[in-house]
Design a protein around this motif. Structure first.
Motif, mmCIF file in Angstrom:
data_model
loop_
_atom_site.group_PDB
_atom_site.id
_atom_site.type_symbol
_atom_site.label_atom_id
_atom_site.label_comp_id
_atom_site.label_asym_id
_atom_site.label_seq_id
_atom_site.Cartn_x
_atom_site.Cartn_y
_atom_site.Cartn_z
ATOM 1 N N ASP A 1 -5.661 -21.124 13.578
ATOM 2 C CA ASP A 1 -5.082 -20.199 14.818
ATOM 3 C C ASP A 1 -5.519 -20.656 16.057
ATOM 4 O OD1 ASP A 1 -3.411 -18.207 15.725
ATOM 5 O OD2 ASP A 1 -5.409 -17.021 16.204
ATOM 6 N N GLU A 2 -6.670 -20.950 16.208
ATOM 7 C CA GLU A 2 -7.407 -21.363 17.531
ATOM 8 C C GLU A 2 -6.722 -22.553 17.840
ATOM 9 O OE1 GLU A 2 -11.565 -21.221 16.835
ATOM 10 O OE2 GLU A 2 -11.887 -19.031 17.069
ATOM 11 N N GLY B 1 -3.670 -23.682 17.261
ATOM 12 C CA GLY B 1 -2.323 -23.867 17.607
ATOM 13 C C GLY B 1 -1.541 -23.936 16.429
#
Length: 415
Positions: free
Chosen positions: A113-114, A116
């Motif tokens: 998630d971090e 992208g």
């Protein structure tokens, strides 16, 4: 000086390295049989429950004759491979941190998630009530799973808060201190086998899986090559590279899972090992890549090359049922299938004998009761051969009642 590879568990890896490379093989295994002792150039009996002891034994072997890479196809031992790489001061191979970030599904999702990479929304919970609240926040239905389980192991599909709380209580009762509650996403699933060396990711194989209904999500079939248009395939390759970069995996391999939803791709798991089951043989037949050699070359910091592929495409079908009953089939046909168009021998395997009880595909103790794996030159050829194999096996259910409690078997979710 010969290149020396240490293999942690996993007989198949040792066999393939012995048969298809000139590497010397040190085979570390627990409770070694005489056959296993004879298999390796240097057998090493260890206790995988005591990593410090394993490290001392390996260091002693390394001092006598250097080990150049540490590999394993056993997921629980991948962090140990990373630790031994560090202790032996090897230049290449997976790190222990990368291995743990892949095995811990919560860490995987956070890192992706971090970076992208689109992933389902998740919550880490440490209690049943907390899990129920998290599920309602995400929106039912959800999927509950252990943080350290791969594929569908321990997974529960829950469409009520009570079901969520029960599933979490079960996970915590097994000794874990937390569980993962995950948004339920729908769409065709794709498995990716990739190797990453010196920061360069190569996607070697993409399979399109057909998944059965909740709550078990059994993989009922699969197609190679995956039926993806060029745009989606390019995006899948990009996301696989981004995902492996995010978890810090390099000089190693991974089996990644993705779902193509109506809103685009969602990344699932990153398993830091070669795929399991008959997938390894399908990869070998249809791409020319031998997964055990791929991971050995990656752990040495090298890009290997495939041999010529034996077939253009592959197909597997799980043997599943829509209702309970007692299975019957022609066991004598398994080794004498005839009239097939493909010259590649089919792989047929049953987990149950004729007369044994089976449960529906969606039952918690149902799942797959066998598998058929084919390789050939076209999807159309394989479809015809599958029809011939199915006809000759004559699989059917006897029309009688089956007590659910009489089916005492481990749930099989895959091929």
């Amino acid at each position: 000086m010969s290149t020396r590879i240490l293999v942690l568990g996993g007989r198949r890896t040792v066999q393939q390295l012995q048969e298809e490379s000139d590497y010397d093989v040190v085979f570390a295994e627990e409770n070694m049989t005489l056959e296993q002792v004879m298999l390796a150039d240097y057998p090493l009996e260890v206790d995988f429950g005591d990593w410090a002891s394993v490290a001392r034994q390996v260091a002693a072997v390394h001092a006598q004759q250097p080990i150049h890479a540490v590999v394993t196809g056993v997921e629980r031992l991948v962090p140990l491979a990373g630790r031994l790489r560090e202790e032996l001061k090897l230049d290449h191979g997976i790190t222990e941190q990368a291995a743990r970030d892949c095995i811990d599904k919560a860490a995987t999702h956070r890192l992706l998630d971090e970076a992208g990479v689109p992933v389902p929304r998740t919550r880490v919970v440490s209690g049943a009530q907390e899990g129920g609240e998290a599920a309602e926040g995400l929106g039912l239905p959800v999927v509950v799973k252990p943080r350290d389980a791969s594929s569908a192991a321990g997974l529960a599909y829950c469409d009520t808060r009570a079901g969520v709380e029960q599933a979490i209580a079960g996970i915590l009762a097994g000794g874990r201190d937390s569980a993962l509650v995950e948004e339920y996403v729908q769409g065709p699933e794709f498995g990716v086998f990739a190797a990453r060396t010196a920061g360069v990711t190569r996607v070697l194989w993409v399979v399109e899986g057909e998944v059965g209904p909740p709550p078990t999500f059994v993989k009922v079939g699969g197609h190679f090559p995956a039926r993806l248009d060029e745009e989606n395939r390019r995006e899948l390759d990009r996301l696989a590279d981004l995902a492996l970069t995010a978890v810090g995996l390099d000089d190693w391999v991974a089996a990644l899972q993705f779902t193509l939803t109506a809103d685009g791709w969602r990344a699932g798991e990153i398993n830091p090992r070669v795929p399991g089951g008959q997938a390894v043989e399908m990869i070998r037949s249809t791409t020319g890549w031998e997964p055990s050699l791929v991971v050995a070359e990656a752990a040495l910091g090298r890009h290997g090359e495939p041999r010529a592929a034996d077939a253009a495409c592959g197909l597997y079908r799980s043997i599943v049922f829509e209702e309970a009953g007692r299975i019957d089939y022609d066991a004598s046909a398994i080794g004498s299938l005839s009239g097939l168009e493909s010259p590649h021998p089919p792989f047929v395997e049953f987990d149950v004998a004729p007369g044994e009880p089976v449960l529906p595909v969606g039952h918690p103790r149902g799942g797959a009761f066998g598998r058929i794996v084919l390789a050939g030159e076209s999807p159309e050829q394989l479809a015809r051969d599958l029809a011939r194999v199915t006809e000759q096996l004559a699989v059917r259910l006897a029309d009688e009642q089956v007590n659910e409690g009489s089916v005492d078997r481990a749930h099989t979710s895959c091929c």
